[in-house]
Design an enzyme around this catalytic site. Structure first.
Site, PDB file in Angstrom:
ATOM      1  N   HIS B 116       0.874  -1.171   0.000  1.00 35.61           N
ATOM      2  CA  HIS B 116       0.000   0.000   0.000  1.00 35.61           C
ATOM      3  C   HIS B 116       0.922   1.236   0.000  1.00 35.61           C
ATOM      4  CE1 HIS B 116      -2.856   2.903   1.745  1.00 35.61           C
ATOM      5  NE2 HIS B 116      -3.812   2.085   1.380  1.00 35.61           N
ATOM      6  N   ASP B 193       3.283  -4.286   7.730  1.00 41.72           N
ATOM      7  CA  ASP B 193       1.980  -3.634   7.681  1.00 41.72           C
ATOM      8  C   ASP B 193       0.911  -4.722   7.826  1.00 41.72           C
ATOM      9  OD1 ASP B 193      -0.368  -2.436   7.075  1.00 41.72           O
ATOM     10  OD2 ASP B 193       0.211  -1.709   5.094  1.00 41.72           O
ATOM     11  N   GLN B 196      -4.287  -5.412   6.781  1.00 37.32           N
ATOM     12  CA  GLN B 196      -5.294  -6.277   6.160  1.00 37.32           C
ATOM     13  C   GLN B 196      -5.405  -7.644   6.815  1.00 37.32           C
ATOM     14  OE1 GLN B 196      -7.672  -5.620   4.225  1.00 37.32           O
ATOM     15  NE2 GLN B 196      -7.064  -3.577   3.554  1.00 37.32           N
ATOM     16  N   LYS B 219     -10.228  -0.938  10.400  1.00 39.63           N
ATOM     17  CA  LYS B 219     -10.383  -2.102   9.520  1.00 39.63           C
ATOM     18  C   LYS B 219     -10.635  -3.368  10.326  1.00 39.63           C
ATOM     19  CE  LYS B 219      -7.548  -0.074   5.975  1.00 39.63           C
ATOM     20  NZ  LYS B 219      -7.900   0.152   4.588  1.00 39.63           N
ATOM     21  N   CYS B 359      -4.641   2.309  -3.807  1.00 43.21           N
ATOM     22  CA  CYS B 359      -3.416   2.820  -3.169  1.00 43.21           C
ATOM     23  C   CYS B 359      -2.276   1.822  -3.287  1.00 43.21           C
ATOM     24  CB  CYS B 359      -3.634   3.167  -1.701  1.00 43.21           C
ATOM     25  SG  CYS B 359      -4.951   4.332  -1.427  1.00 43.21           S
TER      26      CYS B 359
HETATM   27  C1  LIG Z   1      -2.504  -2.882   3.504  1.00 41.02           C
HETATM   28  C2  LIG Z   1      -2.884  -1.512   3.950  1.00 41.02           C
HETATM   29  N1  LIG Z   1      -1.981  -0.751   4.561  1.00 41.02           N
HETATM   30  C3  LIG Z   1      -2.272   0.488   4.991  1.00 41.02           C
HETATM   31  C4  LIG Z   1      -3.515   1.030   4.802  1.00 41.02           C
HETATM   32  C5  LIG Z   1      -3.742   2.425   5.276  1.00 41.02           C
HETATM   33  O1  LIG Z   1      -4.660   2.462   6.287  1.00 41.02           O
HETATM   34  P1  LIG Z   1      -5.129   3.881   6.855  1.00 41.02           P
HETATM   35  O2  LIG Z   1      -5.714   4.606   5.693  1.00 41.02           O
HETATM   36  O3  LIG Z   1      -6.125   3.537   7.883  1.00 41.02           O
HETATM   37  O4  LIG Z   1      -3.923   4.562   7.383  1.00 41.02           O
HETATM   38  C6  LIG Z   1      -4.489   0.269   4.171  1.00 41.02           C
HETATM   39  C7  LIG Z   1      -5.855   0.795   3.967  1.00 41.02           C
HETATM   40  O5  LIG Z   1      -6.226   1.454   3.066  1.00 41.02           O
HETATM   41  C8  LIG Z   1      -4.173  -1.026   3.731  1.00 41.02           C
HETATM   42  O6  LIG Z   1      -5.083  -1.779   3.108  1.00 41.02           O
END
Ligand SMILES: Cc1ncc(COP(=O)(O)O)c(C=O)c1O
Lengths: 142, 402
Positions: B116, B193, B196, B219, B359
């Site tokens: 992401h 990260d 997910q 999430k 993203c």
């Molecule tokens: C794998 C992953 N990392 C990071 C994020 C970023 O999350 P947030 O927008 O809550 O910071 C997301 C969500 O969009 C994601 O799916």
């Protein structure tokens, strides 16, 4: 569930069988328009002589809304004066972003078929892409 | 699991006639999480950490209890290894930022291409600022990363490897435990990260032996506005602070600053106590159902969705050919129809799904597709919802004149 769809026949036809989607070597004006967030990427070509739009075309990829909107735009604007084109483009923009009168809607001809996109703010910029790029040409060059 | 009862606990799902299949973007919230805000503001509201009076102590407790609970949730040794931020993005930026001071010109950072943007751009930025080398680890066309490719990509100078537990486009679980071993044998830190995966499977920072792990509360049925960063104590203790200001100091004079100990050192300013309190309720909720039940139901639903899509003509599924590798996420393309048009047609039918690059543009570039459509599940979804999704999916091309 609400079944209202803006994917009406006009939009679908122009997307599938565009008349104005082709290259236009040697035309007066070309400009690229991009919607970075959705990846719509069009090149707008325009031929203007004596203040009249002689013709135009578009190239590139995008969603059905951006493609159909571009095709419909050239149908509407070919043969019009630059001043008229600017005026119609402003009406189109108002149709997508706000509201227009019935008389104005009539002036837009088939472009009026895109009216329902105003309910979908996320897609408004797809409908606007060709027109926005056209405006940039008209503003900058003429 | 009684699905009727479960759905009744989610007011939005209960009250609105929609099919919500965008759970990878954010999940819906159960009553207990929604009610937690008024519980906090009616009973505990004071500025945590500051007051000497009882109410401030109660606010502090409400907040700190969730830190302890979070440590338990990810199996961290010590609650002070848990830092609350605004979201996963901030947690990852924080990590890159505090590590950047320890890196010098020529050091290398390795980033998985499927990340992401929030676990991609912060690393790119510190690499640019500090003239570090940045390398990318590509997955194969099914989104798989191999142990061999990681070993090959690491060099003596690789100081950090950034990768997700599960990609938000591909849905495949990456072998974090093995990767951490390989990284540590190379003196490389691993920054994970887990955004997910946290809602779908157990997180275990000790067994996986990760150095940093980030995720967002929203999430996993929690509120928006809460991010979590786990960092190994011995690392966080010696790294510099991120933001400076109130609450994060021991002593300040014109000449001298002494920073507070962990975790306050990384939590400058008034914290988001009410949301953190609500996040505690979300973890409680997930724990009550249990990952075994959640996993079982989600595997079943993912398989059902995957098979339905596989049996629909002119659909191209992104990533693994085996539904077991999809973990609630199925990204796809419909022949001849742009992903945004696909999503709009679904929206017309009351189905919420996502279209775009999610993203994760470098991944899309690697796979050679500008954008995709993504359906993502949670345990509260039903087979009936998936049936309806498949029905609309099968009509899309004809609705677009194909
Ligand atoms: C794998 C992953 N990392 C990071 C994020 C970023 O999350 P947030 O927008 O809550 O910071 C997301 C969500 O969009 C994601 O799916």
């Amino acid at each position: 569930m609400d079944k209202r769809t803006f994917y009406n026949e006009v939009l679908i036809e122009h997307n599938k069988y565009p008349t104005h989607k082709h290259a236009m070597p040697g035309c007066c004006y070309s400009k690229e328009g991009i919607n970075p967030s959705c990846g719509d990427d069009l090149i707008i070509n325009l031929d203007i002589k004596d203040g009249i739009i002689q013709g135009g075309s578009f190239e590139g990829d995008g969603c059905a809304i951006s493609q159909a909107s571009a095709d419909i735009m050239f149908d509407l604007l070919t043969g019009r004066s630059v001043a008229e084109a600017k005026e119609l483009s402003a009406i189109f923009s108002r149709m997508i972003k706000e509201k227009i009168t019935d008389e104005e809607l009539e002036r837009l001809e088939e472009a009026g078929a895109l009216m329902d996109i105003s309910h979908m703010p996320a897609r408004a910029k797809c409908a606007m892409l060709a027109w926005r790029t056209l405006d940039e040409i008209l503003l900058q060059k003429i | 699991m009684n699905i009727k009862e479960i759905r009744a606990q989610f007011p939005l799902i209960n009250n609105q006639n929609i099919v919500y299949l965008d759970n990878a973007a954010t999940t819906q919230k159960p009553h207990c999480v929604i009610d937690a805000f008024s519980e906090f503001y009616c009973n505990f509201n004071a500025n945590p950490m500051r007051g000497i009076y009882d109410l401030s102590v109660a606010a502090t407790d409400a907040y700190e209890n969730v830190r302890e609970q979070t440590a338990g949730f990810v199996n961290a040794k010590d609650p002070s290894e848990i830092i609350f931020t605004r979201n996963a993005t901030e947690s990852l930026n924080l990590t890159a930022n505090i590590l950047s001071g320890t890196l010098k010109e020529g050091d290398e950072i390795l980033v998985a291409t499927s990340e992401h943007h929030s676990n991609f751009l912060p690393w790119k930025r510190i690499a640019d600022n500090k003239r570090l080398k940045i390398k990318y680890l590509d997955c194969d066309s099914e989104g798989e990363y191999s142990v061999e490719s990681l070993k090959e990509a690491l060099s003596e100078g690789t100081k950090v490897f950034a990768i997700a537990t599960v990609s938000n486009v591909i849905g495949r679980v990456n072998p974090i435990r093995e990767f951490a071993k390989i990284c540590h044998a190379n003196n490389t830190l691993i920054c994970v990260d887990a955004t997910q995966s946290v809602a779908h499977m157990k997180t275990n920072v000790i067994e996986d032996d990760v150095d940093f792990l980030a995720f967002s509360a929203h999430k996993m049925y929690g509120p928006m506005g809460v991010g979590i960063l786990y960092g190994k104590k011995e690392l966080l203790e010696k790294l510099p602070p991120f933001l400076e200001g109130g609450e994060m100091i021991e002593y300040v004079s014109k000449e001298k600053t002494i920073y507070a100990d962990l975790p306050q050192k990384y939590e400058a300013g008034t914290v988001n106590a009410a949301d953190v309190y609500a996040f505690g309720k979300a973890m409680e909720y997930v724990k009550k159902i249990g990952f075994e039940e959640i996993g079982e139901r989600e595997r079943l639903l993912t398989g059902y969705l995957f098979d339905g899509m596989k049996n629909t003509d002119n659909i191209r599924i992104i990533g693994a050919k085996d539904s077991a590798e999809h973990n609630c996420i199925v990204s796809f393309a419909v022949d001849d129809v742009h992903p945004h048009d696909v999503a709009s047609i679904f929206a017309d039918s009351g189905i919420c799904i996502r279209a775009g690059h999610h993203c994760a543009q470098p991944l899309h570039i690697l796979l050679g597709i500008p954008s995709t459509v993504r359906a993502s599940l949670a345990f509260y979804n039903t087979k009936e919802e998936i049936d309806f999704f498949i029905k609309v999916l099968s009509e899309i091309r004809s609705r677009m004149g194909y």
